[in-house]
Structures are given as C-alpha cells and as structure tokens.
Design an enzyme around this catalytic site. Sequence first.
Site, mmCIF file in Angstrom:
data_model
loop_
_atom_site.group_PDB
_atom_site.id
_atom_site.type_symbol
_atom_site.label_atom_id
_atom_site.label_comp_id
_atom_site.label_asym_id
_atom_site.label_seq_id
_atom_site.Cartn_x
_atom_site.Cartn_y
_atom_site.Cartn_z
ATOM 1 N N THR A 96 0.819 -1.216 0.000
ATOM 2 C CA THR A 96 0.000 0.000 0.000
ATOM 3 C C THR A 96 0.854 1.268 0.000
ATOM 4 O O THR A 96 2.004 1.246 0.451
ATOM 5 C CB THR A 96 -0.888 -0.012 1.266
ATOM 6 O OG1 THR A 96 -1.529 1.243 1.399
ATOM 7 C CG2 THR A 96 -0.077 -0.263 2.537
ATOM 8 N N ASP A 97 0.243 2.377 -0.425
ATOM 9 C CA ASP A 97 0.940 3.672 -0.355
ATOM 10 C C ASP A 97 1.002 4.198 1.072
ATOM 11 O O ASP A 97 1.741 5.145 1.359
ATOM 12 C CB ASP A 97 0.269 4.707 -1.274
ATOM 13 C CG ASP A 97 -1.194 4.987 -0.944
ATOM 14 O OD1 ASP A 97 -1.735 4.377 -0.005
ATOM 15 O OD2 ASP A 97 -1.797 5.831 -1.639
ATOM 16 N N GLU A 98 0.230 3.582 1.981
ATOM 17 C CA GLU A 98 0.198 4.113 3.361
ATOM 18 C C GLU A 98 1.533 3.948 4.076
ATOM 19 O O GLU A 98 1.766 4.589 5.106
ATOM 20 C CB GLU A 98 -0.921 3.439 4.172
ATOM 21 C CG GLU A 98 -2.275 3.692 3.565
ATOM 22 C CD GLU A 98 -3.433 3.605 4.545
ATOM 23 O OE1 GLU A 98 -3.202 3.527 5.756
ATOM 24 O OE2 GLU A 98 -4.578 3.614 4.069
ATOM 25 N N TYR A 121 -1.944 -0.418 10.975
ATOM 26 C CA TYR A 121 -2.068 -1.103 9.679
ATOM 27 C C TYR A 121 -0.861 -0.779 8.798
ATOM 28 O O TYR A 121 -0.200 -1.668 8.262
ATOM 29 C CB TYR A 121 -3.372 -0.690 8.976
ATOM 30 C CG TYR A 121 -3.378 -1.004 7.495
ATOM 31 C CD1 TYR A 121 -3.435 -2.324 7.044
ATOM 32 C CD2 TYR A 121 -3.298 0.017 6.537
ATOM 33 C CE1 TYR A 121 -3.417 -2.617 5.678
ATOM 34 C CE2 TYR A 121 -3.285 -0.268 5.179
ATOM 35 C CZ TYR A 121 -3.345 -1.584 4.750
ATOM 36 O OH TYR A 121 -3.314 -1.874 3.412
ATOM 37 N N LYS A 132 2.145 -3.246 7.347
ATOM 38 C CA LYS A 132 2.435 -3.429 5.919
ATOM 39 C C LYS A 132 3.884 -3.023 5.622
ATOM 40 O O LYS A 132 4.563 -3.671 4.822
ATOM 41 C CB LYS A 132 1.474 -2.613 5.057
ATOM 42 C CG LYS A 132 0.027 -3.079 5.077
ATOM 43 C CD LYS A 132 -0.196 -4.472 4.487
ATOM 44 C CE LYS A 132 0.014 -4.556 3.003
ATOM 45 N NZ LYS A 132 -0.385 -5.887 2.461
#
Length: 359
Positions: A135-137, A161, A165
């Site tokens: 993810t970009d997060e 989260y 990741k």
Amino acid sequence: MQDAILVTGGAGFIGSNFVLGWIGTPGSSVINLDLLTYAGNPANLSSLEGDARYLLTRGDICDAELVGSLLRKHQPRAIVHFAAESHVDRSIASPEAFIRTNVQGTFVLLEQAKIYWSGLGEADRRAFRFLHVSTDEVYGSLGEHDAAFSETTAYAPNSPYAASKAASDHLARAYHHTWGLPVLTTNCSNNYGPFQFPEKLIPLMILNALEGRPLPVYGDGRNVRDWLFVEDHCAAIRAVLRDGRIGETYNIGGNSERANIEVVTMICDLLDEMRPREAAVPRRNLITFVKDRPGHDRRYAIDARKLSRELGWQPAEQFASGLRKTVGWYLDHFSWVESVRTGAYLEWIKQNYTKRVAL
Ligand code: NAD
Ligand code: DAU
C-alpha cells in the site's frame, strides 16, 4: 493443475477481482489460500464453482505446514500475496491481528516460498515470482503541496495497519536481498469497485446514502486519497508479474486525488440521479461531520511514472465513470450486500460509529 499460481486472500475485495481477471487467461489456474475472515467471501467467486482451474483452500497464511504442503502439491509458478488485515480503523481498535497476519503471515509465506523455490529445477527457479501486494500508506502523509510518493520516498507509516504493511515490505525486500528470492513489491493507492466490503469509505457511503442514514465524514472531510478502480490495480499487478524487474518496487496510482467530502458528494448526486428519493430531498443533506480518526493521514498521492515508463501501464478508468459503475454495481447486487452485513459487521459499525459524535 496446469500453470498454477497461488493467490493468498483471493476471497477479499482486490483478490477476488484479481482471480476473476486471471482465470480469463487461457491455460491458467489458481489456488486461493484464504482464511475467510469477516472480509473474505467465497461467494465473490461463485462463478468459478465447479471450474477445474480454480481451487479454494480455507486456511491461514501463518500455518507454515499448510503453506509448504500447498506449494509442494501444486507447484505454482508464482505467489500473489493479497491476504491481510486491511482496515485502518480496525487496526486502531485492535492492532494485534494486523501484526499476526500482515507481519507473521508474510514471514511464513516468504520462508515457505524460499524453501520451495530453492528446490526447483533451474528453469522453474528462474521463472518463479513472489509478488507482494502492498500500500501507499507505508509512506505516511503528504502536505498539500508536497510531491507525490515515489518508490524512493522514505517509509513513515502512521497507523498500526501501515506499520504492519511496512514491516512486511521490509521482510519481502530482505528475502530478495539475502537469498535472491525473486520478489516484486507493489505499493498501491486507494482502490474502489465491485466486492469492496462496506466498512470502507465508498461502499459504506453508497449504502448509507441509499438507505437514508447519516454519512459520517471524519474531521473536516478535506483528507485526500488517490482513487484507483480495482480492475486497473489488477491489470498493473499482471503487468508487474509478467515484466517487472526482480527485486524492484512499483507504485500504482490512479492520478485521481479527491478530498473525501468531494467523493461523498459525488456519491450522493449519483444516487439522486440513479435512485431518486420519494421526497426528492437531496442526499447531500445526510452528510454529517464526525470525530476524526486518530492520527488520520492528511493526503496520499502516487507517482506511478516508473510503472508507466518500464511496463507501459496506465489506468484505463476515469474516477467519475468508475464511481458510476461502482454505485451501479452495489444497486444491482443487493443480495451480495445483505450476505456480508452479518452480525459481526453490524457489531463493527456500532463499535466504530456510536462514539463518533457529530462535530
Ligand atoms: P480485504 O480485507 O478485502 O481482503 C483480505 C483477504 O485476506 C480476505 O479474503 C481475508 O479472508 C484474507 N485473510 C485475512 N487474514 C488471512 C490469513 N491470516 N490467512 C489467509 N487469508 C487471510 O483486503 P483488500 O482491500 O482486498 O486488500 C488486499 C491487499 O491489498 C492487502 O494486502 C492490502 O494491504 C492491499 N491494498 C489494499 C488497498 C485498498 O484500497 N483496498 C490499496 C492498496 C493495497
Ligand atoms: O491507500 C491505500 C489504503 O486505502 C489501503 O492500504 C487500505 O487497505 C484501504 O483500506 C485504504 O485505507 P484508507 O484508510 O484510506 O481507506 P478508508 O476507506 O477506510 O477511508 C478513506 C478515507 O475516508 C479516509 O481519509 C478516512 C475517511 N473515512 C472513512 C470511513 C470508513 C470517513 O471520512 N468516514 C468513514 O466512515
């Protein structure tokens, strides 16, 4: 099974869209390892029931014995790893499951993949790929005028989260760097489209607006996400799997930055057009600003030029047309909606929204 790939989390939102797209390729087959948590729904793949090219195994990616035996038995040429706990608000309420599945689970998969890949013959070893879907997060939050995230942006995850990741991305990188495991990592922006579980912004707002319930917009509604139609994400994953350079990471994004309030307003207007309310009261009146998400990232934006330059990928869908298709899909699949709104779902809605008083 011929020319098989192992997909993890294939009964979730992006995984099921990916499996449906992949099975369309002649001669391909899929083993789907999915724990079927609240987010996994085998009905997403009911069109493949009885299809000899598809096998669902209900199981946990943390179960090393199960993962090892699936690899030995089916000899896949690739692993495409979607399985994760994926909802930021749940990671704030109960982070433990995120560490278990996203960190420990990815470690188990990488370790079993390494053992399997090491034992393959020369040609199969060269062809094998482990594609880690991320993810970009992991890059944290951008200011209004900051440049979009590129593959060299420093990691700065802000939620449990995102941190889980990020940890899994680092493990994937380390397995390539240390042992040469042919890993590819993709970091994608916010997806939307068919089969998304209605805890996430777009399906939640579609269903609340349809049913005349308040539309809970966190904070001032000016947080920005870069939206990508799920089929474009799946096409990007296929391109990276086919032609991506081993050990590289690829950012995937939709070039569609929108503030949350803009997204919610668009949904209201689409529904007013597609399902007019009897009293003709605009659904925008349902918008309610509520207590913010703790640590809420302000803005995400993706620079996907590497993927475009190296592999020729571009998103095919515009946000306005993709959102219209998505609203239409939820209107046409109300029995799917009913089937996923179980007791556990209703419990989560109660837990997350009761205390979020209107601002
Ligand atoms: P999802 O929550 O809809 O689906 C997750 C799937 O993983 C479910 O089918 C669930 O049953 C399965 N799963 C969970 N724990 C498992 C375990 N221990 N063992 C086996 N299966 C397990 O998630 P999604 O939105 O489809 O996201 C898929 C992947 O893409 C995730 O890795 C996520 O981090 C990443 N991603 C998502 C988005 C997005 O906008 N949704 C964007 C970028 C990246
Ligand atoms: O950026 C990629 C990520 O996008 C993925 O890695 C995650 O798995 C996925 O869930 C998504 O994370 P977000 O937190 O951005 O998605 P979510 O749909 O939960 O929220 C989108 C935005 O809308 C965010 O700014 C929070 C806000 N929001 C969300 C909900 C559920 C609201 O204002 N109200 C809500 O009720």
